[in-house]
Design a protein around this motif. Structure first.
Motif, mmCIF file in Angstrom:
data_model
loop_
_atom_site.group_PDB
_atom_site.id
_atom_site.type_symbol
_atom_site.label_atom_id
_atom_site.label_comp_id
_atom_site.label_asym_id
_atom_site.label_seq_id
_atom_site.Cartn_x
_atom_site.Cartn_y
_atom_site.Cartn_z
ATOM 1 N N ASN A 128 8.420 -33.793 20.652
ATOM 2 C CA ASN A 128 7.423 -32.946 19.987
ATOM 3 C C ASN A 128 8.058 -32.311 18.759
ATOM 4 O O ASN A 128 9.271 -32.377 18.561
ATOM 5 C CB ASN A 128 6.864 -31.891 20.942
ATOM 6 N N GLY A 129 7.212 -31.696 17.960
ATOM 7 C CA GLY A 129 7.694 -31.140 16.699
ATOM 8 C C GLY A 129 8.497 -29.869 16.842
ATOM 9 O O GLY A 129 9.145 -29.443 15.885
ATOM 10 N N GLY A 130 8.463 -29.236 18.001
ATOM 11 C CA GLY A 130 9.169 -27.974 18.183
ATOM 12 C C GLY A 130 8.230 -26.791 18.069
ATOM 13 O O GLY A 130 7.089 -26.905 17.581
ATOM 14 N N LEU A 131 8.702 -25.644 18.467
ATOM 15 C CA LEU A 131 7.868 -24.451 18.532
ATOM 16 C C LEU A 131 7.460 -23.954 17.145
ATOM 17 O O LEU A 131 6.278 -23.701 16.885
ATOM 18 C CB LEU A 131 8.605 -23.350 19.300
ATOM 19 N N ILE A 132 8.428 -23.827 16.245
ATOM 20 C CA ILE A 132 8.124 -23.284 14.914
ATOM 21 C C ILE A 132 7.242 -24.228 14.099
ATOM 22 O O ILE A 132 6.245 -23.792 13.510
ATOM 23 C CB ILE A 132 9.431 -22.941 14.170
ATOM 24 N N PRO A 133 7.558 -25.548 14.016
ATOM 25 C CA PRO A 133 6.639 -26.444 13.295
ATOM 26 C C PRO A 133 5.232 -26.453 13.879
ATOM 27 O O PRO A 133 4.250 -26.543 13.129
ATOM 28 C CB PRO A 133 7.318 -27.813 13.435
ATOM 29 N N THR A 134 5.113 -26.360 15.191
ATOM 30 C CA THR A 134 3.785 -26.319 15.800
ATOM 31 C C THR A 134 3.038 -25.054 15.399
ATOM 32 O O THR A 134 1.836 -25.090 15.099
ATOM 33 C CB THR A 134 3.903 -26.393 17.332
ATOM 34 N N PHE A 135 3.744 -23.927 15.383
ATOM 35 C CA PHE A 135 3.117 -22.673 14.957
ATOM 36 C C PHE A 135 2.664 -22.765 13.503
ATOM 37 O O PHE A 135 1.561 -22.315 13.158
ATOM 38 C CB PHE A 135 4.094 -21.512 15.131
ATOM 39 N N LEU A 136 3.501 -23.339 12.639
ATOM 40 C CA LEU A 136 3.131 -23.476 11.225
ATOM 41 C C LEU A 136 1.936 -24.419 11.061
ATOM 42 O O LEU A 136 1.074 -24.193 10.197
ATOM 43 C CB LEU A 136 4.323 -24.012 10.424
ATOM 44 N N MET A 138 -0.480 -24.856 13.318
ATOM 45 C CA MET A 138 -1.660 -24.106 13.731
ATOM 46 C C MET A 138 -2.098 -23.113 12.654
ATOM 47 O O MET A 138 -3.290 -22.891 12.446
ATOM 48 C CB MET A 138 -1.372 -23.356 15.048
ATOM 49 N N ARG A 139 -1.119 -22.535 11.964
ATOM 50 C CA ARG A 139 -1.447 -21.597 10.888
ATOM 51 C C ARG A 139 -2.130 -22.310 9.735
ATOM 52 O O ARG A 139 -3.131 -21.827 9.190
ATOM 53 C CB ARG A 139 -0.173 -20.907 10.402
ATOM 54 N N ASP A 140 -1.603 -23.473 9.337
ATOM 55 C CA ASP A 140 -2.193 -24.220 8.231
ATOM 56 C C ASP A 140 -3.584 -24.746 8.578
ATOM 57 O O ASP A 140 -4.437 -24.907 7.686
ATOM 58 C CB ASP A 140 -1.283 -25.387 7.840
ATOM 59 N N LEU A 141 -3.824 -25.030 9.859
ATOM 60 C CA LEU A 141 -5.148 -25.479 10.296
ATOM 61 C C LEU A 141 -6.104 -24.316 10.521
ATOM 62 O O LEU A 141 -7.258 -24.535 10.898
ATOM 63 C CB LEU A 141 -5.034 -26.295 11.591
ATOM 64 N N GLN A 142 -5.612 -23.080 10.306
ATOM 65 C CA GLN A 142 -6.406 -21.866 10.455
ATOM 66 C C GLN A 142 -6.976 -21.729 11.871
ATOM 67 O O GLN A 142 -8.115 -21.307 12.074
ATOM 68 C CB GLN A 142 -7.534 -21.829 9.418
ATOM 69 N N LEU A 143 -6.148 -22.080 12.837
ATOM 70 C CA LEU A 143 -6.548 -21.972 14.239
ATOM 71 C C LEU A 143 -6.034 -20.695 14.890
ATOM 72 O O LEU A 143 -6.519 -20.322 15.963
ATOM 73 C CB LEU A 143 -6.057 -23.183 15.032
ATOM 74 N N ILE A 144 -5.052 -20.055 14.263
ATOM 75 C CA ILE A 144 -4.518 -18.819 14.836
ATOM 76 C C ILE A 144 -5.575 -17.721 14.764
ATOM 77 O O ILE A 144 -6.206 -17.509 13.739
ATOM 78 C CB ILE A 144 -3.239 -18.390 14.101
ATOM 79 N N GLY A 145 -5.764 -17.036 15.875
ATOM 80 C CA GLY A 145 -6.782 -16.004 15.945
ATOM 81 C C GLY A 145 -8.161 -16.534 16.286
ATOM 82 O O GLY A 145 -9.140 -15.783 16.194
#
Length: 305
Positions: A128-136, A138-145
């Protein structure tokens, strides 16, 4: 006329010993499996201050509903239960449908990229891409929140995909050939033939996805911890478990003092932990018997070939 002799089976001493040992072993195994859950039920139904003294095993010593009343008097719990149920239903339904469609596609022998797509999905089980790349991401896809951060990233599981693909490959090819001769397309075959015949594996995969969605809390912690209206029941349980782990000996002394003073309306981290465990586990336990009859058949017929 010849009479058919009834087949007789003579149980030997070894058979009796084996059956007796097997029954004893399974009985002990059942006790080991059930005891932790029964113990949590007993603690959750016991007076909190009395539970601190220990000695609660299979039955509450001082029965009370106060622990459950304390949990459900919090407004955040109802919202968390609603979000947990919603993500379980939507996640299981949408994930099951998407997994079945992809499985049907890669199960077709004439599909050119069948092996390549299968390998790509299998690779996701090991890398998998790892925790930080996955978080980034999700942020770029505007899914956070948002609520959809619970659904879209785990839409298709490679393990469930392999089980469902293997099941569809085991269906008779004559059914698909007859349907195509009658003019049926892939969508009609999928909805009117594959899905009705795949009920055992669909129920099995639905149980897997539902349990996964219901037990998730880490994605809430990563993406929606600041959104109180999007927290789940498991996340609330995790916070209570964290609070209980920081309990000091002074809190235990206070519990003993309140018990001696006759304060029956207090709660302790241990009692709330047991109560939340039962509240979080009971819905899935209630759903499982309805899918259990499909579980063995779905896993057997959908096993990797």
């Amino acid at each position: 006329m010849f009479r058919r002799k009834k087949a007789s089976f003579i149980r030997t001493r070894e058979d009796i010993l084996f059956d007796t040992g097997n029954i004893i072993f399974m009985f002990i195994l059942c006790i080991l499996m059930l005891y932790p859950f029964i113990n949590q039920i007993a603690i959750s139904l016991n007076d909190a201050a009395d539970s601190v003294r220990g000695g609660i095993y299979l039955w509450p010593r001082e029965f009370t509903w106060h622990n459950y009343a304390h949990v459900f008097e919090k407004a955040a719990i109802y919202q968390a239960i609603f979000i947990s149920v919603l993500r379980t239903i939507i996640g299981a339904g949408v994930g099951l449908f998407c997994t079945a469609m992809v499985a049907y596609a890669i199960a077709q022998p004439h599909f050119i990229f069948k092996k390549s797509i299968t390998i790509i999905f299998i690779m996701t089980m090991y890398f998998n891409g790892g925790l930080i790349p996955t978080f980034l991401l999700m942020r770029d896809l505007q899914l956070i929140g948002s609520f959809w951060v619970y659904i879209l990233p785990t839409l298709i599981s490679a393990f469930n995909l392999i089980i469902m693909r293997s099941f569809i490959e085991g269906l008779p090819n004559s059914i698909f050939e007859s349907a195509k001769i009658d003019g049926a397309g892939d969508f009609r075959i999928f909805f009117q033939i594959v899905l009705p015949l795949s009920l055992p594996v669909l129920a099995t995969v639905a149980l897997f996805v539902a349990v996964f969605q219901w037990n998730q809390w880490f994605d809430v912690f990563l993406y929606n911890s600041s959104q109180e209206h999007l927290t789940t029941l498991q996340y609330e349980l995790m916070k209570i478990l964290q609070n209980s782990s920081t309990t000091s000996s002074g809190d235990m002394a206070s519990a003993f003092a309140n018990s001696a003073d006759g304060n029956a309306n207090m709660v302790t981290p241990k009692s709330i932990q047991a109560t939340m465990t039962i509240v979080a586990s009971l819905p899935i336990i209630m759903v499982y018997p309805f899918l259990q009859r499909y579980f063995v058949k779905g896993m057997t017929l959908g096993a990797v070939k």
